[in-house]
Design a protein around this motif. Structure first.
Motif, mmCIF file in Angstrom:
data_model
loop_
_atom_site.group_PDB
_atom_site.id
_atom_site.type_symbol
_atom_site.label_atom_id
_atom_site.label_comp_id
_atom_site.label_asym_id
_atom_site.label_seq_id
_atom_site.Cartn_x
_atom_site.Cartn_y
_atom_site.Cartn_z
ATOM 1 N N GLN A 132 75.501 21.575 60.545
ATOM 2 C CA GLN A 132 75.355 21.946 59.149
ATOM 3 C C GLN A 132 76.544 22.772 58.646
ATOM 4 N N PHE A 133 77.569 22.911 59.449
ATOM 5 C CA PHE A 133 78.711 23.712 59.055
ATOM 6 C C PHE A 133 79.654 22.924 58.148
ATOM 7 N N SER A 134 80.445 23.659 57.374
ATOM 8 C CA SER A 134 81.471 23.038 56.543
ATOM 9 C C SER A 134 82.554 22.453 57.450
ATOM 10 N N PRO A 135 83.383 21.555 56.932
ATOM 11 C CA PRO A 135 84.392 20.897 57.774
ATOM 12 C C PRO A 135 85.308 21.870 58.517
ATOM 13 N N TYR A 136 85.786 22.923 57.860
ATOM 14 C CA TYR A 136 86.692 23.866 58.522
ATOM 15 C C TYR A 136 86.001 24.597 59.675
ATOM 16 N N VAL A 137 84.778 25.063 59.427
ATOM 17 C CA VAL A 137 84.057 25.786 60.473
ATOM 18 C C VAL A 137 83.688 24.839 61.611
ATOM 19 N N LYS A 138 83.262 23.630 61.256
ATOM 20 C CA LYS A 138 82.914 22.646 62.285
ATOM 21 C C LYS A 138 84.121 22.322 63.164
ATOM 22 N N LYS A 139 85.284 22.143 62.539
ATOM 23 C CA LYS A 139 86.498 21.846 63.312
ATOM 24 C C LYS A 139 86.892 23.024 64.193
ATOM 25 N N ALA A 140 86.707 24.245 63.691
ATOM 26 C CA ALA A 140 87.030 25.435 64.477
ATOM 27 C C ALA A 140 86.121 25.543 65.697
ATOM 28 N N VAL A 141 84.836 25.241 65.504
ATOM 29 C CA VAL A 141 83.887 25.266 66.614
ATOM 30 C C VAL A 141 84.243 24.191 67.644
ATOM 31 N N GLU A 142 84.517 22.994 67.177
ATOM 32 C CA GLU A 142 84.864 21.895 68.083
ATOM 33 C C GLU A 142 86.145 22.196 68.852
ATOM 34 N N TYR A 143 87.132 22.754 68.167
ATOM 35 C CA TYR A 143 88.398 23.098 68.814
ATOM 36 C C TYR A 143 88.166 24.163 69.888
ATOM 37 N N SER A 144 87.330 25.152 69.572
ATOM 38 C CA SER A 144 87.059 26.230 70.521
ATOM 39 C C SER A 144 86.323 25.721 71.752
ATOM 40 N N ILE A 145 85.367 24.831 71.550
ATOM 41 C CA ILE A 145 84.622 24.271 72.667
ATOM 42 C C ILE A 145 85.535 23.452 73.579
#
Length: 239
Positions: A132-145
């Motif tokens: 449910q995150f916005s694109p920027y936050v979702k990408k940041a989470v995916e990058y961190s994982i």
């Protein structure tokens, strides 16, 4: 809703402890084993104030209400405080009061927490934390994982996403309830638990393996998030 109800029902059928889920606004999501009388008590302004004073803990909190009557407060998501909380209880910590309330010695609380989080992790499929995150936050989470074991900073994330640093920090905190650094540290600590449990690596090697560049900083972060040191955790899971 269905996932939350399944989690609560499985937990209740295992332990017969009353449990309730509330959202970030303290509204009911689902409950089982909680009477209407008890539900009114848990929903009282006094109890909600106690939740507010304990909700910043990353793993769990014990709400000591009165006369050795306790509740266990657990975030629904380790990574998104906006998801709400599980409330387990009441239970009594002394075996000579309120025989109609479950007795749960302090030594058992960690096992109750572990069961709840195991069921929770099992029910929520991987990747649901950011759907449910916005694109920027979702990408940041995916990058961190994907890159948690490498050096990551807010500056490097903002460069990767080509986004203003101040704006990124604002939306990340708004959507997850955590600063980016806290989110990354929580994820790294969760990863490190598997190494502490299943390997003979030194604490320094564990720290480096999950992206920390200092054993002391890793130990400090681990203690803040879990309320125990990495060594205490390792000794506990080896029992």
């Amino acid at each position: 809703m269905n996932t939350i109800s399944n989690i609560l029902e499985d937990f209740f059928h295992c332990l017969k402890l009353p449990i309730k889920a509330i959202d970030s606004n303290y509204n009911l999501i689902y409950k089982i084993g909680v009477s209407d009388e008890l539900d009114g008590f848990i929903s009282s302004s006094l109890f909600i104030e106690k939740i507010k004073s304990n909700k910043e803990n990353f793993s769990f909190s014990i709400i000591d209400f009165e006369d050795n009557i306790n509740f266990l407060l657990v975030p629904i998501s380790k990574f998104d405080k906006n998801k709400g909380f599980f409330i387990v209880g009441p239970f009594r910590s002394v075996d000579n009061t309120y025989i109609n309330i479950h007795y749960l010695p302090n030594t058992c609380i960690k096992y109750v927490y572990n069961l709840l989080t195991t069921i929770n992790d099992d029910k929520f499929s991987k990747g649901r934390i950011n759907h449910q995150f916005s694109p920027y936050v979702k990408k940041a989470v995916e990058y961190s994982i994907k890159n948690f074991d490498s050096p990551i900073s807010i500056d490097s994330i903002c460069n990767e996403l080509n986004i203003n640093k101040s704006y990124f920090c604002k939306i990340f905190k708004s959507e997850t309830g955590y600063t980016f650094t806290n989110f990354l540290n929580i994820f790294r600590v969760e990863k490190s638990k598997k190494l502490l449990k299943n390997s003979n690596l030194s604490l320094l090697d564990v720290a480096v393996s999950v992206g920390f560049n200092s054993q002391n900083y890793y130990s400090s972060v681990f203690k803040k998030i879990t309320n125990k040191t990495p060594l205490e955790y390792k000794q506990e899971v080896k029992l």
